[in-house]
Design an enzyme around this catalytic site. Sequence first.
Site, short mmCIF file in Angstrom:
data_model
loop_
_atom_site.label_atom_id
_atom_site.label_comp_id
_atom_site.label_asym_id
_atom_site.label_seq_id
_atom_site.Cartn_x
_atom_site.Cartn_y
_atom_site.Cartn_z
NE ARG A 104 -3.95 -2.15 1.96
CZ ARG A 104 -4.77 -2.67 2.84
NH1 ARG A 104 -4.60 -2.46 4.13
NH2 ARG A 104 -5.78 -3.40 2.45
CE LYS A 154 -21.35 -19.50 3.48
NZ LYS A 154 -21.76 -19.03 4.80
N GLY A 178 -9.54 -10.26 -2.01
CA GLY A 178 -8.44 -10.73 -1.17
C GLY A 178 -7.93 -12.10 -1.59
N GLY A 182 -12.91 -4.33 -0.24
CA GLY A 182 -14.30 -3.87 -0.17
C GLY A 182 -14.68 -2.89 -1.27
P1 ADP Z 1 -12.34 -13.09 -2.71
O1 ADP Z 1 -11.68 -12.87 -1.37
O2 ADP Z 1 -11.34 -13.07 -3.83
O3 ADP Z 1 -13.48 -12.15 -2.95
P2 ADP Z 1 -14.03 -15.19 -1.68
O4 ADP Z 1 -13.68 -14.78 -0.30
O5 ADP Z 1 -15.39 -14.93 -2.17
O6 ADP Z 1 -12.95 -14.58 -2.72
O7 ADP Z 1 -13.82 -16.77 -1.85
C1 ADP Z 1 -12.63 -17.45 -1.59
C2 ADP Z 1 -12.85 -18.73 -0.86
O8 ADP Z 1 -13.75 -19.60 -1.53
C3 ADP Z 1 -11.57 -19.50 -0.73
O9 ADP Z 1 -11.26 -19.60 0.64
C4 ADP Z 1 -11.87 -20.85 -1.34
O10 ADP Z 1 -11.29 -21.93 -0.62
C5 ADP Z 1 -13.36 -20.92 -1.26
N1 ADP Z 1 -13.90 -21.89 -2.23
C6 ADP Z 1 -13.79 -21.84 -3.57
N2 ADP Z 1 -14.37 -22.90 -4.14
C7 ADP Z 1 -14.87 -23.67 -3.15
C8 ADP Z 1 -15.60 -24.93 -3.09
N3 ADP Z 1 -15.92 -25.59 -4.20
N4 ADP Z 1 -15.95 -25.37 -1.88
C9 ADP Z 1 -15.62 -24.70 -0.76
N5 ADP Z 1 -14.95 -23.52 -0.74
C10 ADP Z 1 -14.57 -23.02 -1.93
MG MG Z 2 -12.26 -13.52 0.61
#
Ligand code: ADP
Ligand code: MG
Length: 400
Positions: free
Chosen positions: A39, A200, A358, A381
């Site tokens: 940063r 999710k 992240g 965010g």
């Molecule tokens: P970002 O931080 O890039 O926005 P997210 O926090 O939404 O991404 O999602 C990342 C998480 O999703 C990771 O910890 C990964 O392990 C989990 N993940 C991805 N695919 C699956 C799956 N099929 N089942 C369970 N967890 C998953």
């Molecule tokens: Mg995340």
Amino acid sequence: MTQFKTLDDLPADLSGKVALVRVDLNLPMDGGSASDVTRVEAAKPTILELADKGAKVLLLAHYGRPKGQRHSTMSTSWVQGDVEEVIGREIMFIPEVTGPVVEQSIGILGDGDIGLLDNVRFWPGEEANDAEFAKAVAAHGDLYVNDAFSAAHRAHASTEGLAHLLPAYAGRAMEAELKALDAALGNPETPVAAVVGGAKVSSKLDVLTNLVGKVQHLIIGGGMANTFLAARGVDVGKSLCEHDLTDTANTIMDQADHAGCTIHLPYDVVVAREFAANPSSLRTCNVHEVGTDEMILDIGPQAVEALADVLKTCRTLVWNGPLGAFETVPFDEATVALAKTAAALTQDGSLVSVAGGGDTVAALAHAGVKDDFTFVSTAGGAFLEWMEGKNLPGVAALEQ
Ligand code: ADP
Ligand code: MG
């Protein structure tokens, strides 16, 4: 893109002027020093450019969540040393953001010197975006520069209020971020593909809803693909799946149909009975063959190949969320393979690729392609709210 002023709009000589510069110094710490100074490196060009034009540069930042009170553990003085090291100049710490101490400190600073104000969130007026507080801070400056895109989704005094009170400019990092985001979703070259993965659907509903109206291809992976598969009648076994959101998933698929957006779901997947590295129950199968005791932990190689072909027809890619549980081998394979394809297409000049989030940044680093994308946002965010199509108050205030 709506217009905002940049450092190019400033006169060459800023001697005698005080620049209030909002930066992101909310550094992850390990003991007494920062474990990651990305940063600060991002803000360095802006800080040096202003200082070299002769301005007295006053850095304004938050650090942690002190909730409107002084906390000795959350003073920006903790990062002073790290900032000095990255910037390569001495920096004067100023333990206030308004009042006589700031005025006296400005008197001590010479042209081109840099000061670091204390944590702006020590004062409740910051997060309340209080007009009197903003005025008191603005009173010390001749101009305001915002170089903290990561805080632009907050309408706080230092991110929004000040922009209305002083001539306001986007710093170099802010400018680069806004240009990249504009090239990805604002005014992109079509066709545009979006990859949305992660755990999710519920955390990315607004992202999905916004994207179906904007992109030609929506690639859904990660745990959220399971919810979409379930909505299409697939038995996803023990997979992470939000069964209560299958109606929502169907609505999104209908919206995509109407908007001419193709939704891509995997037709093969990598499954296991236990979630562990290289489990003995590991296998790849068609989505219709997932056992009741199995979990989908990554999308399969055939799906990856098909998605690579989709990317080859696209001019723009925006990516948030890994395709599988990439932290655990071998469930990183799809994410790594598609990231490498996107990186190669970007390097060939056929794709503009912008990614953020992240875990996404961590996954691209893991794939070794972080520097081969057109732009990788570390804004968290703010990046997600931008993907949701929201107006970011810190950006809007610069565009007035
Ligand atoms: P970002 O931080 O890039 O926005 P997210 O926090 O939404 O991404 O999602 C990342 C998480 O999703 C990771 O910890 C990964 O392990 C989990 N993940 C991805 N695919 C699956 C799956 N099929 N089942 C369970 N967890 C998953
Ligand atoms: Mg995340």
